[in-house]
Write an enzyme that holds these catalytic residues in place. Sequence first.
Site, PDB file in Angstrom:
ATOM      1  N   LYS A 118      -5.450   0.214   6.281  1.00  0.00           N
ATOM      2  CA  LYS A 118      -5.657   1.241   7.267  1.00  0.00           C
ATOM      3  C   LYS A 118      -4.337   1.866   7.707  1.00  0.00           C
ATOM      4  CE  LYS A 118      -9.301  -1.530   9.396  1.00  0.00           C
ATOM      5  NZ  LYS A 118      -9.666  -2.304  10.610  1.00  0.00           N
ATOM      6  N   ASP A 142      -0.149  -2.326  12.813  1.00  0.00           N
ATOM      7  CA  ASP A 142      -0.840  -3.118  13.835  1.00  0.00           C
ATOM      8  C   ASP A 142      -0.302  -4.535  13.946  1.00  0.00           C
ATOM      9  OD1 ASP A 142      -1.860  -4.021  11.253  1.00  0.00           O
ATOM     10  OD2 ASP A 142      -3.411  -5.071  12.396  1.00  0.00           O
ATOM     11  N   ASP A 177       6.786  -3.874   2.113  1.00  0.00           N
ATOM     12  CA  ASP A 177       7.268  -5.167   2.605  1.00  0.00           C
ATOM     13  C   ASP A 177       7.569  -6.057   1.397  1.00  0.00           C
ATOM     14  OD1 ASP A 177       7.721  -7.395   4.204  1.00  0.00           O
ATOM     15  OD2 ASP A 177       5.714  -7.529   4.979  1.00  0.00           O
TER      16      ASP A 177
HETATM   17  C1  PRP Z   1       0.496  -3.350   5.250  1.00  0.00           C
HETATM   18  C2  PRP Z   1       0.958  -1.999   4.761  1.00  0.00           C
HETATM   19  C3  PRP Z   1       0.939  -2.140   3.280  1.00  0.00           C
HETATM   20  C4  PRP Z   1       1.200  -3.618   3.056  1.00  0.00           C
HETATM   21  C5  PRP Z   1       2.596  -3.811   2.586  1.00  0.00           C
HETATM   22  O1  PRP Z   1      -0.892  -3.392   5.226  1.00  0.00           O
HETATM   23  O2  PRP Z   1       0.110  -0.983   5.193  1.00  0.00           O
HETATM   24  O3  PRP Z   1      -0.284  -1.758   2.696  1.00  0.00           O
HETATM   25  O4  PRP Z   1       1.037  -4.268   4.330  1.00  0.00           O
HETATM   26  O5  PRP Z   1       2.866  -5.171   2.487  1.00  0.00           O
HETATM   27  P1  PRP Z   1       3.369  -5.837   1.141  1.00  0.00           P
HETATM   28  O6  PRP Z   1       4.467  -4.973   0.609  1.00  0.00           O
HETATM   29  O7  PRP Z   1       3.848  -7.194   1.603  1.00  0.00           O
HETATM   30  O8  PRP Z   1       2.212  -5.950   0.204  1.00  0.00           O
HETATM   31  P2  PRP Z   1      -1.717  -4.584   5.890  1.00  0.00           P
HETATM   32  O9  PRP Z   1      -2.043  -5.622   4.842  1.00  0.00           O
HETATM   33  O10 PRP Z   1      -1.017  -5.070   7.113  1.00  0.00           O
HETATM   34  O11 PRP Z   1      -3.090  -3.898   6.246  1.00  0.00           O
HETATM   35  P3  PRP Z   1      -3.355  -2.628   7.190  1.00  0.00           P
HETATM   36  O12 PRP Z   1      -2.735  -1.438   6.505  1.00  0.00           O
HETATM   37  O13 PRP Z   1      -4.834  -2.519   7.262  1.00  0.00           O
HETATM   38  O14 PRP Z   1      -2.715  -2.910   8.516  1.00  0.00           O
END
Ligand code: PRP
Length: 185
Positions: free
Chosen positions: A49, A165, A109
Amino acid sequence: MPNQPEFPTAESLRIRFTRDQIQSRVREMGRHIREDLHGESVVLVGVLKGAAICLADRGRAINLDCTFDFVAVSSYKSGTRSSGAVQLIKDLTEPIEGRHIIVVEDILDTGVTLSFLQSHFERHNPRSIRVAALLDKPSRRIRPIQGHYIGFSIPNEFVVGYGMDYAERYRNLPDIRILDSIPAS
Ligand code: PRP
């Protein structure tokens, strides 16, 4: 009723990037994207999201013929850590074969999510795949992924706001703030 964790108020969190800093950087990135694509059309793919807000602003900043699509993944994250397993829970709705796509992320990340998504998109033979992420935490990377357009590189801070979030809170903040201590659940 079970005890609910107490979440700090948004105002009590330190600001990392103001709304103005974010908007000005998004506009700059929009100019770079427009120059690189030489006026060709593009599909902006938001990763739900977190990327929803980025995608809305970025779409308006690139000034190109573009369409929007969204994917969603489940990354089995627990708190601030990722298990490394990713599952697609919502796929694209439009064909991307032969099209330029820009994957829009709020934050890059570990790279696990994008590494999975790049392989998934490559199977549909797009003309090109670029990654635009507002934030990057290079020190956390465990997959060799690089964004083509990065807004800001940051150290390993837990940031919220502008789509990001903690436990689904704070996504609607117009600025990006630092959550110094994670609320106990
Ligand atoms: C976050 C962000 C990316 C992902 C990156 O999403 O939006 O999609 O983490 O992290 P990574 O490089 O370690 O894979 P999240 O999983 O927190 O979900 P959200 O977008 O619904 O908050």
